[in-house]
Motif scaffolding. Structure first.
Motif, PDB file in Angstrom:
ATOM      1  N   VAL A  89       0.829  -1.219   0.000  1.00  0.00           N
ATOM      2  CA  VAL A  89       0.000   0.000   0.000  1.00  0.00           C
ATOM      3  C   VAL A  89       0.859   1.264   0.000  1.00  0.00           C
ATOM      4  O   VAL A  89       2.067   1.214   0.260  1.00  0.00           O
ATOM      5  CB  VAL A  89      -0.907   0.035   1.258  1.00  0.00           C
ATOM      6  N   THR A 163      -8.526   1.505  -4.117  1.00  0.00           N
ATOM      7  CA  THR A 163      -8.722   2.227  -5.382  1.00  0.00           C
ATOM      8  C   THR A 163      -8.640   1.258  -6.563  1.00  0.00           C
ATOM      9  O   THR A 163      -8.177   0.123  -6.429  1.00  0.00           O
ATOM     10  CB  THR A 163      -7.666   3.338  -5.555  1.00  0.00           C
ATOM     11  N   LEU A 168      -1.481   4.860 -10.244  1.00  0.00           N
ATOM     12  CA  LEU A 168      -1.499   5.424  -8.894  1.00  0.00           C
ATOM     13  C   LEU A 168      -2.445   6.634  -8.875  1.00  0.00           C
ATOM     14  O   LEU A 168      -2.981   7.028  -9.902  1.00  0.00           O
ATOM     15  CB  LEU A 168      -0.078   5.805  -8.482  1.00  0.00           C
ATOM     16  N   GLU A 169      -2.623   7.217  -7.689  1.00  0.00           N
ATOM     17  CA  GLU A 169      -3.640   8.254  -7.520  1.00  0.00           C
ATOM     18  C   GLU A 169      -3.080   9.638  -7.843  1.00  0.00           C
ATOM     19  O   GLU A 169      -1.872   9.862  -7.804  1.00  0.00           O
ATOM     20  CB  GLU A 169      -4.157   8.248  -6.071  1.00  0.00           C
ATOM     21  N   VAL A 185      -3.635   3.456   1.190  1.00  0.00           N
ATOM     22  CA  VAL A 185      -4.284   3.293  -0.108  1.00  0.00           C
ATOM     23  C   VAL A 185      -3.646   2.123  -0.844  1.00  0.00           C
ATOM     24  O   VAL A 185      -2.430   2.000  -0.901  1.00  0.00           O
ATOM     25  CB  VAL A 185      -4.228   4.598  -0.950  1.00  0.00           C
ATOM     26  N   GLY A 186      -4.508   1.254  -1.358  1.00  0.00           N
ATOM     27  CA  GLY A 186      -4.049   0.101  -2.128  1.00  0.00           C
ATOM     28  C   GLY A 186      -5.095  -0.255  -3.166  1.00  0.00           C
ATOM     29  O   GLY A 186      -6.186   0.322  -3.180  1.00  0.00           O
ATOM     30  N   MET A 187      -4.758  -1.223  -4.015  1.00  0.00           N
ATOM     31  CA  MET A 187      -5.661  -1.512  -5.147  1.00  0.00           C
ATOM     32  C   MET A 187      -6.350  -2.864  -5.034  1.00  0.00           C
ATOM     33  O   MET A 187      -7.126  -3.224  -5.926  1.00  0.00           O
ATOM     34  CB  MET A 187      -4.858  -1.463  -6.452  1.00  0.00           C
ATOM     35  N   ALA A 210       4.695   0.772   1.114  1.00  0.00           N
ATOM     36  CA  ALA A 210       5.801   0.814   0.155  1.00  0.00           C
ATOM     37  C   ALA A 210       6.244   2.236  -0.169  1.00  0.00           C
ATOM     38  O   ALA A 210       7.355   2.452  -0.632  1.00  0.00           O
ATOM     39  CB  ALA A 210       5.371   0.114  -1.127  1.00  0.00           C
ATOM     40  N   ALA A 213       1.780   7.917  -0.296  1.00  0.00           N
ATOM     41  CA  ALA A 213       0.819   8.124  -1.379  1.00  0.00           C
ATOM     42  C   ALA A 213       1.086   9.493  -2.007  1.00  0.00           C
ATOM     43  O   ALA A 213       1.746  10.353  -1.404  1.00  0.00           O
ATOM     44  CB  ALA A 213      -0.596   8.054  -0.817  1.00  0.00           C
ATOM     45  N   ILE A 224       6.679   8.395  -7.529  1.00  0.00           N
ATOM     46  CA  ILE A 224       6.724   7.036  -6.971  1.00  0.00           C
ATOM     47  C   ILE A 224       7.219   6.084  -8.055  1.00  0.00           C
ATOM     48  O   ILE A 224       6.640   6.021  -9.145  1.00  0.00           O
ATOM     49  CB  ILE A 224       5.313   6.619  -6.496  1.00  0.00           C
TER      50      ILE A 224
HETATM   51  N1  HPA Z   1      -1.481   3.749  -4.234  1.00  0.00           N
HETATM   52  C1  HPA Z   1      -2.192   2.640  -4.507  1.00  0.00           C
HETATM   53  N2  HPA Z   1      -1.697   1.413  -4.391  1.00  0.00           N
HETATM   54  C2  HPA Z   1      -0.423   1.296  -3.973  1.00  0.00           C
HETATM   55  C3  HPA Z   1       0.374   2.405  -3.674  1.00  0.00           C
HETATM   56  C4  HPA Z   1      -0.189   3.705  -3.816  1.00  0.00           C
HETATM   57  O1  HPA Z   1       0.461   4.742  -3.565  1.00  0.00           O
HETATM   58  N3  HPA Z   1       1.590   1.930  -3.310  1.00  0.00           N
HETATM   59  C5  HPA Z   1       1.522   0.582  -3.362  1.00  0.00           C
HETATM   60  N4  HPA Z   1       0.300   0.186  -3.771  1.00  0.00           N
END
Ligand code: HPA
Length: 250
Positions: A89, A163, A168-169, A185-187, A210, A213, A224
């Motif tokens: 995340v 999400t 990424l966002e 936040v993760g997917m 990781a 965000a 990122i």
């Molecule tokens: N956003 C969404 N999913 C993620 C992210 C992020 O910043 N980092 C790792 N998975």
């Protein structure tokens, strides 16, 4: 069918559980189709454990294409009743910086267009499962206690925002998510958690942070990169084997 003490679903950067011994591989076709890849069943400190990679072992399945139903059904068919989801995340709020581990207790679902229920097929019973507490309390408590016992630092609680990805966002999306109360936040957190509840599986999330965000870290212009994500997952996972052994020891 031999009982499995714990099933683990690995996320981005976590494609194998090196500690598993005497491994057999299974790829059961389920009523929902094929899982993302093989389920590896073996022993860890004398306990039967199943492991599968959510995105496939070669990371070939993106978050919106994961057959979440088939993955959970495959684990259940092999005898799993407790699932620990490892989710990579991004961190939004202060306590959830890169390399933190967290066991969230809430979630908000921003995903769309995914099959999010087992009540899809005509003729299946319509379920309205309680989801006020989306993660199984007893399993969450066991994970938190196991981390304490193993001296692995873990944030107890937090809200996971799921999400759609795979992009990424935007920074504005993260500002909105923070306002909504999201810490992470993760997917891939949904529909997995909801499906697990419908399928009667105990389910908890162990989130591995990781990166900050978008716009959430000290450098708002930070870009990122996948390499940063993988490096941080690898570093943050150092305590995982000890945590898992402690969890299995109960
Ligand atoms: N956003 C969404 N999913 C993620 C992210 C992020 O910043 N980092 C790792 N998975």
């Amino acid at each position: 069918m031999t009982d499995i003490a714990l099933a683990i679903i690995g996320g981005t950067g976590l494609y194998k559980l090196a500690e598993l011994q005497d491994v057999t591989s299974h790829e059961p076709r389920t009523r929902y189709g094929m899982p993302s890849g093989p389920v590896r069943v073996g022993t860890l400190d004398g306990h039967r454990v199943a492991f599968m990679a959510r995105h496939g072992e070669g990371h070939s399945v993106p978050p919106h294409k994961v057959n979440y139903r088939a993955n959970l059904a495959a684990l259940q068919a092999l005898g799993a009743r407790r699932v620990l989801a490892l989710n990579t995340v991004g961190g939004i709020t202060e306590r959830f910086g890169p390399r933190a581990l967290a066991c969230p207790d809430q979630l908000i679902d921003y995903t769309w267009g995914r099959i999010s229920t087992i009540c899809e097929e005509e003729g299946t019973e319509v379920l309205h499962v309680d989801f006020g507490e989306p993660y199984t309390r007893s399993l969450r408590q066991a994970v938190v206690a196991a981390a304490t016992k193993a001296h692995v630092v873990l944030v107890d609680g937090g809200c996971y925002g799921a999400t759609q990805g795979p992009r990424l966002e935007t920074r504005a999306e993260i500002v909105r998510m923070r306002r909504d109360g999201c810490d992470l936040v993760g997917m891939t957190g949904m529909p997995e958690a909801g499906l697990a509840r419908e399928m009667g599986l105990d389910y908890a999330c162990l989130a591995i942070v990781a990166n900050w965000a978008a716009g959430a870290g000290p450098d708002p212009d930070e870009v990122i990169t996948l390499q940063d994500v993988l490096d941080n997952v690898s570093a943050a996972s150092a305590g995982l084997p000890a945590l898992l052994k402690s969890l299995l020891a109960g």
